[in-house]
Design a protein around this motif. Sequence first.
Motif, PDB file in Angstrom:
ATOM      1  N   ALA A  27      -7.697   5.391   7.620  1.00  0.00           N
ATOM      2  CA  ALA A  27      -6.720   4.381   8.063  1.00  0.00           C
ATOM      3  C   ALA A  27      -5.899   4.985   9.215  1.00  0.00           C
ATOM      4  O   ALA A  27      -5.457   5.991   8.747  1.00  0.00           O
ATOM      5  N   PRO A  28      -5.334   4.289  10.225  1.00  0.00           N
ATOM      6  CA  PRO A  28      -4.893   4.857  11.378  1.00  0.00           C
ATOM      7  C   PRO A  28      -3.495   4.797  11.079  1.00  0.00           C
ATOM      8  O   PRO A  28      -2.480   5.375  11.796  1.00  0.00           O
ATOM      9  N   GLU A  29      -2.936   3.923  10.058  1.00  0.00           N
ATOM     10  CA  GLU A  29      -1.683   4.011   9.530  1.00  0.00           C
ATOM     11  C   GLU A  29      -1.233   3.207   8.295  1.00  0.00           C
ATOM     12  O   GLU A  29      -2.271   2.883   7.825  1.00  0.00           O
ATOM     13  N   ASN A  30      -0.280   3.146   7.759  1.00  0.00           N
ATOM     14  CA  ASN A  30      -0.032   2.904   6.546  1.00  0.00           C
ATOM     15  C   ASN A  30      -0.057   1.259   6.409  1.00  0.00           C
ATOM     16  O   ASN A  30       0.250   0.725   7.613  1.00  0.00           O
ATOM     17  N   GLY A  31      -0.588   0.787   5.659  1.00  0.00           N
ATOM     18  CA  GLY A  31      -0.788  -0.888   5.690  1.00  0.00           C
ATOM     19  C   GLY A  31      -1.700  -1.145   4.215  1.00  0.00           C
ATOM     20  O   GLY A  31      -1.462  -0.683   2.955  1.00  0.00           O
ATOM     21  N   TYR A  32      -2.195  -2.163   4.624  1.00  0.00           N
ATOM     22  CA  TYR A  32      -3.121  -3.063   3.384  1.00  0.00           C
ATOM     23  C   TYR A  32      -4.433  -3.443   3.846  1.00  0.00           C
ATOM     24  O   TYR A  32      -4.638  -3.719   5.102  1.00  0.00           O
ATOM     25  N   ILE A  33      -5.116  -3.694   2.997  1.00  0.00           N
ATOM     26  CA  ILE A  33      -6.726  -4.212   3.219  1.00  0.00           C
ATOM     27  C   ILE A  33      -6.411  -5.831   3.200  1.00  0.00           C
ATOM     28  O   ILE A  33      -5.806  -6.587   2.485  1.00  0.00           O
ATOM     29  N   ASP A  34      -6.816  -6.333   4.233  1.00  0.00           N
ATOM     30  CA  ASP A  34      -6.618  -7.484   4.561  1.00  0.00           C
ATOM     31  C   ASP A  34      -7.957  -8.380   4.123  1.00  0.00           C
ATOM     32  O   ASP A  34      -7.917  -9.418   3.321  1.00  0.00           O
ATOM     33  N   TYR A  35      -9.036  -8.033   4.675  1.00  0.00           N
ATOM     34  CA  TYR A  35     -10.455  -8.658   4.148  1.00  0.00           C
ATOM     35  C   TYR A  35     -11.319  -7.656   4.680  1.00  0.00           C
ATOM     36  O   TYR A  35     -11.177  -6.673   5.322  1.00  0.00           O
ATOM     37  N   PHE A  36     -12.600  -8.044   4.051  1.00  0.00           N
ATOM     38  CA  PHE A  36     -13.957  -7.229   4.490  1.00  0.00           C
ATOM     39  C   PHE A  36     -14.931  -8.432   4.441  1.00  0.00           C
ATOM     40  O   PHE A  36     -14.921  -9.166   3.778  1.00  0.00           O
ATOM     41  N   GLU A  37     -16.058  -8.138   5.368  1.00  0.00           N
ATOM     42  CA  GLU A  37     -17.202  -8.957   5.512  1.00  0.00           C
ATOM     43  C   GLU A  37     -18.350  -7.907   5.388  1.00  0.00           C
ATOM     44  O   GLU A  37     -18.494  -6.993   5.820  1.00  0.00           O
TER      45      GLU A  37
END
Length: 337
Positions: free
Chosen positions: A74-84
């Motif tokens: 991960a390049p920065e703090n965050g959250y998973i939005d979606y995957f395909e």
Amino acid sequence: MKLHKQVLILLLSFLFLSSFLIAGYLKFPLNRKIEVTGYFGEYRGPSRDLQFAAHFHKGIDFSTGGVTGLDVMAPENGYIDYFELNHPLYGNILVLALPEVENPYTSKKGVKVLFCHLESIGAEGTLAGRKLKMIYEKIQGTYGEAYVKVKFDPEEITFRRGDVVAKSGDTGGVPPHLHVEVRDMDEVLIMNPGFFFDLGYERTEVKIMELKVGNKKYDLSEHPLVEIGKFSPIVLHTIIKLRHPINPKSIKLYIDDKLIYGIDFEYLKLEHYDAVNEIYVNSTPSDYWFNLKSNANLDIVVNYWDRIDLSDPKDALIVVEDHWGNKSEVTFKIVGR
């Protein structure tokens, strides 16, 4: 209108640089030497089998050394939005939302980062990684090779900068590499990842080969007199030579010291991703001919051809520059006929 746009681009560039002086670059997602194998905005041809039209390359490709299974961080703090899964062009895709990253191109905070061609999604090192891996494996086991998109609530799976979130791969029918895109939170703009990740420095060779006007080719090393008609197409043959050839970051045509035409691969609107033939002419993914007299209504183009009088010969200058500031220049005379 065009002048206002040019001023706006300069202002945005200043804001962009200012934000990174404060915030720094995003963390590079691979634990290996940075090697760019495909640059933002490159020509990508149509695929008959996949029924994809010719399009701009929407990200930057990074080498994985010819192998799969490298940690993708991960390049920065965050959250998973979606995957395909099983996207016909991108293979397996993981999309991370980074809500605290400054976005110089919009009035909103936050960007999304897409990792594509992944071997697998999730990892064992963290609780979030294990949860993501479990969901990925369950979806994969249920749907097999079918295309699937899984959307997450912003609070469902969060991660910290440097957490492993996936493994690099070759899905989508490509050689092993990591394709990285950066988009705004609304996924309206596609932005050049090279301005969010520190790509270091490369000593490239910037090659300007020839200019084609109508059916006539000019060797620019000879500083020729170029004759153009009102409706003559003008096409420039140029390339950036790395281990893998890539396209330039920018091309500028000056006549009598005035910018007449410019192409700058800084960002694109997602809706314009397939307008590649407005910029490129008879190109391939490794050999580029650029249209320098297009009426394309694209943000990457500045066009002032209507402001120049070519009734007498004028001094002309073409400047081609890569992402790392290496450049090449050619001069010639230009006149209308």
